[in-house]
Design a protein around this motif. Structure first.
Motif, short mmCIF file in Angstrom:
data_model
loop_
_atom_site.label_atom_id
_atom_site.label_comp_id
_atom_site.label_asym_id
_atom_site.label_seq_id
_atom_site.Cartn_x
_atom_site.Cartn_y
_atom_site.Cartn_z
N GLY A 122 -0.17 8.73 -12.73
CA GLY A 122 -0.14 8.89 -11.28
C GLY A 122 -1.52 9.12 -10.70
N LEU A 123 -2.36 9.90 -11.40
CA LEU A 123 -3.72 10.12 -10.94
C LEU A 123 -4.52 8.82 -10.93
N PHE A 124 -4.33 8.01 -11.98
CA PHE A 124 -5.01 6.70 -12.00
C PHE A 124 -4.51 5.82 -10.86
N ILE A 125 -3.22 5.86 -10.59
CA ILE A 125 -2.66 5.05 -9.50
C ILE A 125 -3.22 5.52 -8.16
N VAL A 126 -3.28 6.83 -7.94
CA VAL A 126 -3.80 7.36 -6.67
C VAL A 126 -5.27 6.98 -6.49
N ILE A 127 -6.05 7.10 -7.55
CA ILE A 127 -7.47 6.70 -7.46
C ILE A 127 -7.57 5.21 -7.16
N ILE A 178 0.84 -1.20 0.00
CA ILE A 178 0.00 0.00 0.00
C ILE A 178 0.88 1.26 0.00
N VAL A 179 1.88 1.29 0.86
CA VAL A 179 2.77 2.46 0.93
C VAL A 179 3.51 2.64 -0.39
N ALA A 180 3.98 1.55 -0.98
CA ALA A 180 4.67 1.65 -2.27
C ALA A 180 3.75 2.20 -3.35
N GLY A 181 2.50 1.76 -3.36
CA GLY A 181 1.55 2.28 -4.35
C GLY A 181 1.29 3.76 -4.17
#
Length: 184
Positions: free
Chosen positions: A150-155, A107-110
């Motif tokens: 990055g936005l897709f990853i954060v979502i 989770i932290v890595a993501g």
């Protein structure tokens, strides 16, 4: 061990709970002693049949923190629930702590990856301000692409964090049931 000794040790093992919750639990065990005395059992027999007060306290604390983490979702409640379940025994140190560390690491890595991608345009701008001759359109479009990814990853991490948290809470509940002997 007699009733008073049992209740005193149980009270000591529940010291992290509020006074009202401790009094309710102790009243339940007091009632258990009273009912069993009516069946002509000695206090020692009753205490022995109930088990070790320290283990009962650990199980009650684990159950309490799990319920609290499920009703009020916060990092502190979640960590207290994990720690309480680990405290049930050495077996849980390996069975709970290993998956917990692995999931938290993922989770932290993501989140770090998504955050780094999102802030890449700012890093690009800093680089252009410090070294104006290094401006390339490729770098500009690449950082814009990274920002979108990055936005897709954060979502995705918002959903992944919620799913992993709920799944791990179910795993902790399962683990507590196994330790208590609820799985037949």
């Amino acid at each position: 061990m007699n009733k008073d000794q049992f209740l005193k040790k149980l009270d000591q093992s529940l010291n992290r709970l509020s006074d009202d919750e401790r009094k309710d639990i102790l009243a339940d065990f007091q009632e258990h002693f009273d009912l069993a005395k009516e069946d002509d059992k000695t206090e020692e027999e009753i205490a022995q049949s109930l088990g070790a007060p320290s283990q009962i306290g650990k199980e009650l604390l684990a159950t309490h923190y799990l319920e609290k983490a499920e009703t009020t979702s916060s990092t502190g409640n979640f960590l207290r629930a994990v720690w309480a379940v680990i405290g049930l025994g050495f077996f849980n140190l390996v069975i709970v702590l290993g998956p917990f560390i692995a999931l938290v690491s993922l989770i932290v890595a993501g989140w770090i990856t998504g955050g780094a991608f999102v802030i890449s345009p700012f890093l690009f701008l800093i680089n252009v301000v410090l070294y104006p001759s290094s401006f390339l359109y490729f770098d500009l479009f690449f950082t814009i692409t990274l920002t979108g990814i990055g936005l897709f990853i954060v979502i995705g991490m918002v959903y992944a964090t919620n799913i992993v948290t709920k799944g791990f809470m179910r795993y902790l509940n399962f683990n507590v049931r196994v330790v208590k002997g609820g799985m037949k």
